[in-house]
Each structure stands twice: as structure tokens, then as C-alpha cells.
Design an enzyme around this catalytic site. Structure first.
Site, PDB file in Angstrom:
ATOM      1  N   GLU A  90       8.666  -4.560  10.564  1.00 44.39           N
ATOM      2  CA  GLU A  90       9.449  -3.203   9.919  1.00 44.39           C
ATOM      3  C   GLU A  90       9.627  -2.427  11.089  1.00 44.39           C
ATOM      4  OE1 GLU A  90       6.404  -1.636   7.213  1.00 44.39           O
ATOM      5  OE2 GLU A  90       7.865   0.520   7.354  1.00 44.39           O
ATOM      6  N   GLU A 129      -1.609  -5.760   8.327  1.00 39.29           N
ATOM      7  CA  GLU A 129      -0.854  -5.129   9.504  1.00 39.29           C
ATOM      8  C   GLU A 129      -1.507  -5.504  10.903  1.00 39.29           C
ATOM      9  OE1 GLU A 129      -0.222  -0.830   8.939  1.00 39.29           O
ATOM     10  OE2 GLU A 129       0.854  -1.244   7.036  1.00 39.29           O
ATOM     11  N   ASP A 173       0.920  -1.233  -0.098  1.00 34.29           N
ATOM     12  CA  ASP A 173      -0.033  -0.102  -0.033  1.00 34.29           C
ATOM     13  C   ASP A 173       0.958   1.179  -0.038  1.00 34.29           C
ATOM     14  OD1 ASP A 173       0.842  -0.097   2.584  1.00 34.29           O
ATOM     15  OD2 ASP A 173      -1.051   0.042   3.642  1.00 34.29           O
TER      16      ASP A 173
HETATM   17  O1  KIV Z   1       3.651  -1.263   1.512  1.00 33.56           O
HETATM   18  C1  KIV Z   1       4.748  -1.580   1.541  1.00 33.56           C
HETATM   19  O2  KIV Z   1       5.532  -1.325   0.618  1.00 33.56           O
HETATM   20  C2  KIV Z   1       4.969  -2.325   2.404  1.00 33.56           C
HETATM   21  C3  KIV Z   1       6.492  -2.726   2.610  1.00 33.56           C
HETATM   22  C4  KIV Z   1       7.162  -1.900   3.148  1.00 33.56           C
HETATM   23  C5  KIV Z   1       6.800  -4.001   3.883  1.00 33.56           C
HETATM   24  O3  KIV Z   1       4.324  -2.711   3.491  1.00 33.56           O
END
Ligand code: KIV
Length: 301
Positions: A197, A130, A59
Site C-alpha cells: 500500500e 500489517e 479494517d
Molecule cells: O482495510 C483495508 O481496506 C485494507 C486494504 C486497503 C488493503 O487494508
């Protein structure tokens, strides 16, 4: 369009289809897992053909592709538009689609329905969600609906307003405990992998050793089972300040900017297109046309 899509051919003939099962194999054999984001057909093809294991339609496309301030505004329909394009470019990598903010938090039924859309309409092979402990039951229900799920804990950008900014997580003992509980809950729920992350390297190492699920780090140090970066970050297409963990492998901004400036200069100075870059009449048509024009000139028209 000047390019005809050609068949996919791995450069060394070694490519094979990556599945959620093969991710586990990679962890078991201590073979680092590679993941990059992609948001369109062209970059998806390049990433896939380079042998990257997971292509993530993150996202983060909210910022990189659509120019939003954060990830909160992007919708399921906007995400799907990109997932479909990426699907057409990916052959071997596992294709994971991010579930955007608001597409799974309300209730499990809504989450399952949206997850189905990513699989049925977008062609994704897994969805990413998430949150840890508090999302585990819902994630289990999505997996029960035969949709593999990738977890994502630590600095979760969809929680930016709750976290009060993009802050490294797990820096104190209670934060570490929570992250361990999150990782274990996702591991037990049966996720395909866990994205870690923005957490201290030591905490990511502990989680990676504790869970049987492969961990994929971004700003989480080298002990994770794999690493992910945002495509636009590694090629410098993001305009803003780069995070500490970003390694820039190319300067696409400079490359594209130079190409665009050169095109503009060539057109303005009548250097483009040249005769070689122009189509020409066949000889006989040209001769016929010359005759017609000469006759007209002779008749004073
Ligand atoms: O949206 C994204 O690019 C992500 C990655 C950074 C793990 O969630």
C-alpha cells in the site's frame, strides 16, 4: 424484506473456488489478481458473483461502515460481526479478514487466539496482518497454527501515529531497503499474499519481481500481481477526498441520494403507495364488508 435469496449462479458459469494455492497459480501465469473489500452480505454477494478473486473484510470498515476517524478504534468483535455477514455472501472468492489494531501486536499467543476467532467464528480463510520484518516470527506462528496469513506493508494505516500521517512509504534509499527486507521476510514466512500500500511504482515492481508470493497493490502501481481497492471508493460512498489511486466506477452516493429524495417527495405528495402497490380484500370479503357497513349506515350507526 422483499427479496428471497436465490441460489448463487456465476453469470458465465466459469466461477471456481479461489484458494491460497490458486493465488500462486495466478502469479505464475501472470494473470492479474483482483481484490475488493466488502463489509456486508449484499455487497459481498455482488463482489463474489462478479468474479473477484479475493474479498477482503478490511479494517477500513472502521471508516466506511462505522464512521470512525481511522482504523485504530475498531475491535475484533466489531470486525467479526462484518466477517460473518460477508461469509454468508461469498461462495467462490477467498475470504480474508483484517486483524484490527491491538489484536496481534501484544504477543503471539494473543494473535493466534484472535486469528482462530476469525476462522472459527467468522469463517475467514486467511487473516491479514500489517507489518513486515518485525511481524514475521509471529506470522510464522500463526501459519503454524494452520491459518493462512496475508501480509501488508508500505503505508500501513494502523501505524498512522508512528508514521505521522498517511504518507507514501519507500521514497528514499533506506525506506526502499526496509520495504525489500519486509517483503522478503514475509515471503520467507510463507504468507499467502502481500498487500503493498502507498509505495512508489518502481519499488512495488522490484518487490513483485523479487518475491514468489503474489503482491496485491493499492496505490502501488501496475506491476503488482494484483490490485485491491476499497469498495466504497469505487462506487463513491466515502464522502471525503479520494486518494490519487482511486478510480471511481459508479456514483452510488448520487444514486442513493436521488432514490431517497424521490421516496420522500412521493410520500409527501401522496404519490406513494399507489393502488397497485396496496393489498386488497378478496372479492367475497369485500362484498360482506360492504353489506355490514351499509346495514350500520341504515341503522344510523
Ligand atoms: O482495510 C483495508 O481496506 C485494507 C486494504 C486497503 C488493503 O487494508
Amino acid at each position: 424484506m422483499s427479496l428471497t435469496p436465490i441460489d448463487f449462479r456465476p453469470p458465465d458459469g466459469s466461477a471456481h473456488k479461489v484458494t491460497t494455492a490458486s493465488l500462486h497459480e495466478l502469479k505464475v501465469h501472470h494473470e492479474p489478481i483482483t481484490c475488493l473489500t466488502a463489509y456486508d452480505y449484499a455487497t459481498a454477494r455482488l463482489v463474489d458473483e462478479a468474479g473477484i478473486d479475493i474479498v477482503l473484510v478490511g479494517d477500513s470498515l472502521a471508516q466506511t461502515m462505522l464512521g470512525y476517524e481511522n482504523t485504530l478504534s475498531v475491535t475484533v468483535d466489531e470486525m467479526l460481526h462484518h466477517v460473518k455477514a460477508v461469509r454468508r455472501g461469498v461462495r467462490n472468492a477467498l475470504l480474508v479478514a483484517d486483524m484490527p489494531y491491538g489484536s496481534y501486536q501484544a504477543n503471539p499467543l494473543n494473535a493466534i487466539e484472535n486469528a482462530f476467532r476469525f476462522v472459527k467464528e467468522g469463517g475467514a480463510e486467511a487473516v491479514k496482518i500489517e507489518g513486515g520484518e518485525k511481524r514475521a516470527d509471529m506470522i510464522r506462528q500463526i501459519i503454524d497454527a494452520e491459518i493462512p496469513v496475508a501480509g501488508h506493508i508500505g503505508l500501513t494505516p494502523q501505524s498512522v501515529n508512528v508514521m505521522g500521517g498517511y504518507k507514501v512509504q519507500g521514497k528514499n534509499l533506506s525506506g526502499i531497503e526496509q520495504l525489500m527486507r519486509d517483503a522478503i521476510a514475509l515471503d520467507r514466512a510463507g504468507v499467502a499474499c502481500i498487500y503493498l500500500e502507498g509505495i512508489p511504482r518502481e519499488v512495488a515492481a522490484m518487490i513483485t519481481a523479487e518475491v514468489s508470493t503474489p503482491t496485491i497493490g493499492i496505490g502501488a502501481g501496475p506491476e503488482c500481481d494484483g490490485q485491491v481497492l476499497v469498495f466504497h471508493d469505487i462506487v463513491n460512498l466515502t464522502f471525503g477526498h479520494a486518494a490519487k489511486f482511486v478510480r471511481q466506477y459508479a456514483d452510488a452516493s448520487a444514486l442513493i441520494s436521488n432514490a431517497v429524495r424521490s421516496f420522500r417527495a412521493d410520500v409527501k405528495s401522496h404519490q406513494y403507495p399507489s393502488d397497485e402497490e396496496s393489498y386488497h380484500l378478496p372479492k367475497e370479503t369485500r362484498a360482506g364488508l360492504d353489506t355490514v357497513l351499509a346495514r350500520k349506515r341504515a341503522m344510523g350507526r
